[in-house]
Design a protein around this motif. Structure first.
Motif, PDB file in Angstrom:
ATOM      1  N   PRO A   9      19.212 119.797 -17.091  1.00 52.63           N
ATOM      2  CA  PRO A   9      18.517 120.920 -17.740  1.00 52.63           C
ATOM      3  C   PRO A   9      19.565 121.780 -18.446  1.00 52.63           C
ATOM      4  O   PRO A   9      20.630 122.036 -17.893  1.00 52.63           O
TER       5      PRO A   9
ATOM      6  N   HIS B 270      18.973 126.629 -16.138  1.00 51.40           N
ATOM      7  CA  HIS B 270      18.457 126.398 -14.786  1.00 51.40           C
ATOM      8  C   HIS B 270      18.639 127.692 -14.002  1.00 51.40           C
ATOM      9  O   HIS B 270      19.741 128.255 -13.987  1.00 51.40           O
TER      10      HIS B 270
ATOM     11  N   THR C  50      25.208 123.152 -15.395  1.00 49.99           N
ATOM     12  CA  THR C  50      23.911 122.479 -15.294  1.00 49.99           C
ATOM     13  C   THR C  50      24.055 120.961 -15.252  1.00 49.99           C
ATOM     14  O   THR C  50      23.116 120.265 -14.857  1.00 49.99           O
TER      15      THR C  50
ATOM     16  N   ALA D 236      23.319 120.216 -11.837  1.00 53.63           N
ATOM     17  CA  ALA D 236      22.215 120.975 -11.224  1.00 53.63           C
ATOM     18  C   ALA D 236      21.226 120.077 -10.485  1.00 53.63           C
ATOM     19  O   ALA D 236      20.770 120.397  -9.395  1.00 53.63           O
TER      20      ALA D 236
END
Length: 150
Positions: free
Chosen positions: A38, A41, A140, A143
Motif C-alpha cells: 500500500p 497505510h 510501506t 507493511a
C-alpha cells in the motif's frame, strides 16, 4: 502519470483531431497495490510522492528531504539507481529503509524484489531487471509483508 499522454493529445490536435482520453489506473499506483504494497497505510505512511527517475534532460529529479511517513514511488529509475541512491542519502534517507523493485507491474510475468536502500545498487546489478520497472521506497514496502528485505 509520466507518460506521453499529453504529448499525444497535442500531436493529434495539431492534425485537427480531438482525441478522447480514457482514464485508467497508472502503474505507479496499481503496481505497488498488485505487489501487496500500500502506498499509504495508517500508522506507517500518510503521504506518497510519485516521481520520475529521470527528467527529460536525463537529470535526476529534485526530491524532498526524507520523511518517515512518506512513500516514494519512482518510475524509469533503475538505470540511474546509483545516482538516485546518492541523492537520497544526501536527503537523509536511511540506508536501512525498505525498497521494492516491481518489474513489469500487472503483467503475467511481474516480479517484486525487496531489499534495503543501501543494497539497491547491488541488487539491481545482480538481478536482470526487466523494464518497465518501478522503485518503491519507504516503510510501506513491509507493511503487509513484514519479512525483512534482502
Amino acid at each position: 502519470m509520466f507518460g506521453r499522454g499529453g504529448e499525444e493529445v497535442l500531436f493529434y490536435r495539431s492534425l485537427g483531431y480531438e482525441p478522447t482520453v480514457v482514464p485508467g489506473i497508472s502503474s505507479l499506483l496499481g503496481g505497488p497495490l498488485l505487489a501487496s504494497i500500500p502506498v499509504t497505510h495508517r500508522g506507517i505512511a500518510d503521504q506518497v510522492l510519485f516521481a520520475t527517475g529521470r527528467r527529460q534532460d536525463d537529470a535526476i529529479p529534485s526530491l524532498p528531504k526524507y520523511a518517515s511517513t512518506r512513500t516514494l514511488v519512482l518510475a524509469m529509475a533503475l538505470h540511474r539507481v546509483d545516482a538516485i541512491l546518492e541523492d537520497l542519502e544526501a536527503l537523509d534517507y536511511p540506508r536501512s529503509l525498505p525498497v521494492a523493485i516491481i518489474e513489469r507491474a500487472s503483467c503475467p510475468d511481474t516480479r517484486t524484489l525487496t531489499t534495503r536502500l543501501g543494497n539497491i545498487g547491488a541488487l539491481a546489478k545482480a538481478e536482470p531487471i526487466r523494464q518497465p520497472a518501478l522503485l518503491v521506497i519507504g516503510n510501506t514496502v513491509t507493511a503487509l509483508n513484514p519479512t525483512p528485505p534482502l
